[in-house]
Design a protein around this motif. Structure first.
Motif, PDB file in Angstrom:
ATOM      1  N   TRP A  30      -6.191   4.868  -2.030  1.00 26.86           N
ATOM      2  CA  TRP A  30      -6.682   4.487  -0.693  1.00 26.86           C
ATOM      3  C   TRP A  30      -6.937   5.691   0.209  1.00 26.86           C
ATOM      4  O   TRP A  30      -7.578   5.566   1.254  1.00 26.86           O
ATOM      5  CB  TRP A  30      -5.737   3.502  -0.005  1.00 26.86           C
TER       6      TRP A  30
ATOM      7  N   ALA B  57      -7.041   1.178   6.715  1.00 24.78           N
ATOM      8  CA  ALA B  57      -7.736   0.031   6.116  1.00 24.78           C
ATOM      9  C   ALA B  57      -8.301  -0.876   7.203  1.00 24.78           C
ATOM     10  O   ALA B  57      -7.795  -0.918   8.336  1.00 24.78           O
ATOM     11  CB  ALA B  57      -6.775  -0.761   5.234  1.00 24.78           C
TER      12      ALA B  57
ATOM     13  N   SER C  82     -10.809   0.959   2.182  1.00 23.55           N
ATOM     14  CA  SER C  82      -9.848  -0.107   1.890  1.00 23.55           C
ATOM     15  C   SER C  82      -9.859  -1.203   2.947  1.00 23.55           C
ATOM     16  O   SER C  82     -10.155  -0.954   4.113  1.00 23.55           O
ATOM     17  CB  SER C  82      -8.431   0.480   1.771  1.00 23.55           C
ATOM     18  N   TRP C  83      -9.516  -2.397   2.486  1.00 21.61           N
ATOM     19  CA  TRP C  83      -9.399  -3.585   3.340  1.00 21.61           C
ATOM     20  C   TRP C  83      -8.042  -4.213   3.088  1.00 21.61           C
ATOM     21  O   TRP C  83      -7.540  -4.168   1.951  1.00 21.61           O
ATOM     22  CB  TRP C  83     -10.502  -4.594   3.025  1.00 21.61           C
ATOM     23  N   ALA C  84      -7.452  -4.816   4.118  1.00 16.76           N
ATOM     24  CA  ALA C  84      -6.147  -5.459   3.963  1.00 16.76           C
ATOM     25  C   ALA C  84      -6.160  -6.825   4.629  1.00 16.76           C
ATOM     26  O   ALA C  84      -6.499  -6.949   5.810  1.00 16.76           O
ATOM     27  CB  ALA C  84      -5.049  -4.590   4.572  1.00 16.76           C
TER      28      ALA C  84
ATOM     29  N   ALA D  75      -1.117  -0.818   6.170  1.00 20.99           N
ATOM     30  CA  ALA D  75      -2.584  -0.857   6.262  1.00 20.99           C
ATOM     31  C   ALA D  75      -3.109   0.132   7.297  1.00 20.99           C
ATOM     32  O   ALA D  75      -4.132   0.795   7.085  1.00 20.99           O
ATOM     33  CB  ALA D  75      -3.045  -2.269   6.595  1.00 20.99           C
TER      34      ALA D  75
ATOM     35  N   LEU E 236       0.872  -1.177   0.000  1.00 19.88           N
ATOM     36  CA  LEU E 236       0.000   0.000   0.000  1.00 19.88           C
ATOM     37  C   LEU E 236       0.908   1.226   0.000  1.00 19.88           C
ATOM     38  O   LEU E 236       1.180   1.815   1.051  1.00 19.88           O
ATOM     39  CB  LEU E 236      -0.912   0.030   1.224  1.00 19.88           C
TER      40      LEU E 236
END
Length: 323
Positions: free
Chosen positions: A262, A292, A267-269, A287, A190
């Motif tokens: 982002w 995220a 956002s997702w991690a 993240a 990221l």
């Protein structure tokens, strides 16, 4: 069947005993529920013996007693109950929100689109439209432009997923797109503006990637691939992945990222805790900086192969949240 179920006459038939003795006589009556599993058949005219009174109602009205202890349940009563269950399920399915958000998977270096097959299989089974992007792996700007072009061909909202270097690509490709509603980073970089994949990797002294790379073409040594890339992947599968890996370029890992999406896109991690390519601590740090939603799985760098169910779950979570 109550009128509220939305079911209609289906044209199939169920057997009903019409005499006090099971083998005295039977006739077939049409099932009045949708979703019947019995094959359709012709109507057969049959007259009920005059000694038999009217058949007690099976479904009744609300509040009406259904106590029928005086007679054992017949195959017909079971058949209609089954039809009612299926019909209700169909009615519920019809009212479920349509799943129209596309999921686009972008693979990283040393892999190809087939690395997401386990995830794709599960999402398609659940009814989600899927696209697996062929990441050129040439340069950040060129790879992002390729994905942008793909996004332009899709109607409707998108959940954009990146693995490994694919995280750099989706961070740039989604910038300014009104279609991308969520970003999912699966064991991925990221980057912030001005950072390259190698800049970020250098912050993790426990990484092994520098020790297992071969320079021409830039690939992971096949003898090291299993332990470095996916130690929790079956050996036979890892062996095939080592042979079919896509070579990286000398440009992409060193090219700085532009302004990342982002910062404006939820956002997702997914963090593999046993990853030897992008160690856990580095992924969590990136993240958290991106705010995220973080989920962890006891996985190697190859989570899309070894733990496709975990990758699928976080993609579906992202899709539900932004729907």
């Amino acid at each position: 069947m109550s009128a509220g179920s939305g079911s209609a006459r289906c044209g199939s038939y169920a057997w009903r005993t019409v005499g006090p003795v099971v083998n005295q006589g039977r006739r077939r009556t049409p099932c009045r529920c949708a979703g019947s599993a019995l094959p359709p058949g012709p109507r057969r005219a049959a007259s009920r013996p005059p000694s038999i009174g009217p058949t007690p109602p099976i479904h009744g009205t609300p509040g009406q007693s259904r106590n029928r202890r005086s007679s054992p349940p017949t195959l017909d009563s079971f058949r209609l109950s089954t039809c009612h269950t299926v019909g209700s399920a169909n009615a519920a399915k019809a009212t479920h929100p349509q799943r129209h958000t596309d999921r686009v998977l972008v693979h990283g270096a040393f892999a190809d689109s087939s690395s997401g097959n386990g995830v794709i299989k599960r999402l398609k089974k659940d009814g989600y439209p899927m696209v697996a992007a062929a990441n050129p792996l040439g340069s950040v700007s060129g790879d992002a432009a390729s994905v942008k072009h793909l996004l332009a061909s899709i109607d409707g909202p998108v959940v954009l997923v990146g693995h490994s270097y694919g995280g750099v690509v989706i961070s740039n490709a989604a910038l300014g797109s009104d279609k991308v509603k969520a970003l999912v980073y699966a064991d991925a970089f990221l980057p912030d503006k001005g950072e390259s994949a190698n800049d970020l990797a250098s912050k993790a002294p426990d990484r092994v990637i520098g020790k297992v790379l071969r320079p021409v073409p830039i690939t992971i040594d096949q003898s090291e691939f299993h332990q470095a890339f996916g130690a929790d992947v079956p050996a036979e599968t890892a062996s095939l992945m080592a042979v079919t890996q896509r070579p990286g370029s000398g440009t992409a890992p060193n090219e700085s990222s532009g302004e990342p999406a982002w910062k404006t896109v939820p956002s997702w991690a997914l963090v593999g805790t046993n990853d030897r390519i992008i160690p856990q601590k580095l992924k969590v740090s990136m993240a958290e900086r991106a705010h995220a939603h973080i989920e962890k799985v006891r996985s190697s760098y190859a989570a899309t192969v070894s733990h496709p169910e975990a990758v699928t779950r976080i993609i579906e979570e992202a899709a539900r949240t932004v729907h």
